[in-house]
Design an enzyme around this catalytic site. Structure first.
Site, PDB file in Angstrom:
ATOM      1  N   SER A  40      22.794 -18.064   6.860  1.00  0.00           N
ATOM      2  CA  SER A  40      21.577 -18.710   7.346  1.00  0.00           C
ATOM      3  C   SER A  40      21.064 -19.724   6.321  1.00  0.00           C
ATOM      4  O   SER A  40      21.517 -19.762   5.179  1.00  0.00           O
ATOM      5  CB  SER A  40      20.501 -17.661   7.589  1.00  0.00           C
ATOM      6  OG  SER A  40      20.052 -17.159   6.348  1.00  0.00           O
ATOM      7  N   LYS A  41      20.102 -20.505   6.779  1.00  0.00           N
ATOM      8  CA  LYS A  41      19.475 -21.494   5.908  1.00  0.00           C
ATOM      9  C   LYS A  41      18.864 -20.796   4.686  1.00  0.00           C
ATOM     10  O   LYS A  41      18.902 -21.306   3.579  1.00  0.00           O
ATOM     11  CB  LYS A  41      18.406 -22.233   6.707  1.00  0.00           C
ATOM     12  CG  LYS A  41      17.626 -23.237   5.908  1.00  0.00           C
ATOM     13  CD  LYS A  41      16.763 -24.067   6.809  1.00  0.00           C
ATOM     14  CE  LYS A  41      15.394 -24.386   6.264  1.00  0.00           C
ATOM     15  NZ  LYS A  41      15.150 -24.254   4.862  1.00  0.00           N
ATOM     16  N   ARG A  42      18.319 -19.597   4.949  1.00  0.00           N
ATOM     17  CA  ARG A  42      17.684 -18.855   3.861  1.00  0.00           C
ATOM     18  C   ARG A  42      18.683 -18.503   2.734  1.00  0.00           C
ATOM     19  O   ARG A  42      18.346 -18.582   1.550  1.00  0.00           O
ATOM     20  CB  ARG A  42      17.054 -17.574   4.433  1.00  0.00           C
ATOM     21  CG  ARG A  42      16.190 -16.843   3.484  1.00  0.00           C
ATOM     22  CD  ARG A  42      14.760 -16.635   3.902  1.00  0.00           C
ATOM     23  NE  ARG A  42      14.600 -15.740   5.030  1.00  0.00           N
ATOM     24  CZ  ARG A  42      14.683 -14.410   4.973  1.00  0.00           C
ATOM     25  NH1 ARG A  42      14.968 -13.807   3.830  1.00  0.00           N
ATOM     26  NH2 ARG A  42      14.464 -13.695   6.043  1.00  0.00           N
ATOM     27  N   ASP A  68      19.063 -21.534   0.676  1.00  0.00           N
ATOM     28  CA  ASP A  68      17.882 -21.771  -0.167  1.00  0.00           C
ATOM     29  C   ASP A  68      17.875 -20.819  -1.348  1.00  0.00           C
ATOM     30  O   ASP A  68      17.604 -21.208  -2.487  1.00  0.00           O
ATOM     31  CB  ASP A  68      16.595 -21.569   0.648  1.00  0.00           C
ATOM     32  CG  ASP A  68      16.416 -22.672   1.685  1.00  0.00           C
ATOM     33  OD1 ASP A  68      17.119 -23.697   1.571  1.00  0.00           O
ATOM     34  OD2 ASP A  68      15.597 -22.494   2.606  1.00  0.00           O
TER      35      ASP A  68
END
Ligand code: GLU
Length: 505
Positions: A262-264, A267
């Site tokens: 995921s994007k998380r 990040d």
């Protein structure tokens, strides 16, 4: 159905394209090219609530940057188009009507409040509400209501959806090119909405109609669509159309832990999950893309290709042509592929080594311009790059690794100072300066010979001279051969830097 291989990438423009989406596009592209087929881009923009206007262009830019452009799509060879579903609205209505006429679909007038109530009631009784054969005759739809009442409701403009009348008592035998055979009992399926009250089709109807009309031979898509396969299969049957072949790709998994990347994760662990930079209009937040992080598209594509597929041999570094030649759905793995940022950098490093000095120089010049005000000769910049290439991963690394080729260090690494600069160093350096002043030939090999001879004549260890020399020129203990550096920056800069270091350390 045409015999020709025609595949499509069918993203919904709801935001930036995740690298999993790029991989789906890539596998479609490789499959098309391998089979002399056509790669189509279809924009599935029927969900008006989630629609993001700039997402379509982002998708197109991403495919172009990755070097996997579509053959047919919005604005390009629209033979069987339009390729944007919002422009095909009327068509879906006709096909929904066809299914109603054939008694394979029906109007349903249940409001969302009604449905919520049923769901709650079922839940309280420890059951799950499924709108299908077991209760459809009791609900508010054209199967249960009198024909005239249905007519009245429609004429009065009452809101409705069109639901698929899932056949009962059927065991479906489904086939997936990656997963093989599957059996599904139609009892368990719900009567999915095909057409919404806002006049738009749902994904399922639009997808099947378009794949048929666009003569798609193979549907290659993400594993998250596997649960829809039974419905899609039944829809093809209901229309009496031949279904394409299906292949559901494994997920790209988190580097650590379980689940989908995921994007998380990106990040938290510091890597991009999108191909290009993307700024969210609502939050104003910009997510970094592979392009902006400095990846070469070839490295990005190579890495993605091998995330869930292998060529059947040990090869890893493969250009697009190699990938096309080797690509095969049989070698796509059934299980998810763990994303690995170190491996991704490894690919980038491999492609860095393959780049020509001219290409790298052109790519680095704008960075250099930004960092310094000086103009450097292209030949000089190329030479520097040649010295650093082996250790660089990204073009921007040439600055990180070699800024001292372009400007004198103004600070000195503390640890290095402790190690290299002893009490007598300033005196040694001032003697070295006198010696270097006399040198007329600053060619690396000559310098090396002469300086080493001088060191020996002074009865000093090499480290006592060469370490402070490097520190003065570079600002740290890093860099290529020190005499190469001296030749590159020249006599004047060498002397200046030694003087500056002596005065400032
Ligand atoms: N619009 C769907 C998506 O966003 C397409 C799924 C399919 O390829 O059938 O993934």
């Amino acid at each position: 159905m045409s015999q020709k291989t025609r595949v499509r990438f069918a993203p919904s423009p709801t935001g930036p394209l995740h690298i999993g989406g790029v991989r789906t596009a890539l596998y479609n592209y490789l499959f098309a090219k391998k089979n002399n087929g056509t790669f189509i881009l279809r924009i599935e923009d029927t969900d008006q609530k989630r629609y993001v206007p700039k997402a379509e262009q982002y998708i197109i830019d991403s495919l172009n940057w990755a070097g996997i452009p579509f053959d047919e799509g919005p604005g390009k060879n629209e033979m069987l188009g339009p390729y944007r579903q919002s422009e095909r609205k009327e068509l879906y209505r006709q096909y929904a009507q066809e299914l109603i006429d054939k008694d394979k679909a029906y109007y349903a007038f249940d409001t969302s409040e009604d449905l919520d109530r049923y769901r709650n009631e079922y839940q309280e009784a420890g059951k799950t509400f499924i709108y299908n054969w077991h209760n459809r005759e009791k609900l508010n739809n054209s199967l249960s209501l009198d024909e005239n009442i249905v007519k009245q409701k429609l004429e009065a403009g009452e809101a409705y959806v069109i639901r698929f009348k899932t056949p009962l008592n059927d065991t479906l035998e489904l086939y997936d090119l990656i997963r093989g055979e599957m059996r599904i009992d139609t009892h368990t399926l719900d009567d999915k909405v095909l057409f919404k009250s806002d006049g738009m089709p749902t994904y399922h109807l639009a997808n099947i109609v378009d794949d048929h009309l666009m003569e798609i031979s193979h549907v290659i898509r993400g594993e998250e669509w596997l649960p829809s396969l039974a419905l899609h299969h039944l829809l093809y049957e209901a229309f009496n159309w031949e279904a394409p072949k299906f292949a559901h790709l494994p997920l790209i998994l988190k580097p650590v832990g379980k689940g989908k990347l995921s994007k998380r994760d990106g990040d938290q662990l510091g890597f991009p999950v999108f191909p290009l930079n993307y700024t969210d209009e609502k939050t104003g937040e910009t997510s970094q893309g592979y392009r902006e992080a400095g990846y070469f598209p070839e490295a990005f594509v190579n890495m993605l290709a091998l995330l869930g597929w292998n060529p059947g041999d040990e090869r890893e570094v493969m250009g697009l042509e190699d990938l096309i030649a080797a690509f095969d759905l049989e070698n796509v793995s059934k299980s998810g592929a763990k994303f690995d940022i170190e491996k991704t950098k490894w690919f980038q490093h491999q492609y860095m080594q393959k780049q020509s000095l001219e290409e790298l120089t052109q790519a680095f010049l704008p960075i250099l311009k930004e960092k310094t005000d000086k103009i450097f000769e292209t030949a000089y910049v190329s030479k520097v790059i040649g010295l650093l290439q082996e250790r660089a991963i990204f073009v921007a690394d040439f600055w990180e690794l070699g800024s001292y080729f372009f400007k004198a260090p103004d600070t000195f690494d503390e640890k290095a100072v402790k190690k290299a600069w002893k009490e007598d160093t300033t005196e040694i350096v001032s003697n070295l300066l006198i010696f270097l002043q006399e040198q007329t030939d600053f060619t690396s090999s000559i310098l090396e010979e002469n300086v080493k001879a001088w060191i020996q004549s002074q009865e000093l260890g090499f480290g006592r001279v060469l370490m402070p020399l490097r520190l003065s020129l570079v600002g740290s203990m890093q860099g290529p051969h020190v005499f190469d550096i001296m030749e590159m920056i020249g006599k004047e800069a060498t002397l200046k830097r030694l003087q500056y270091a002596s005065a400032n350390i």
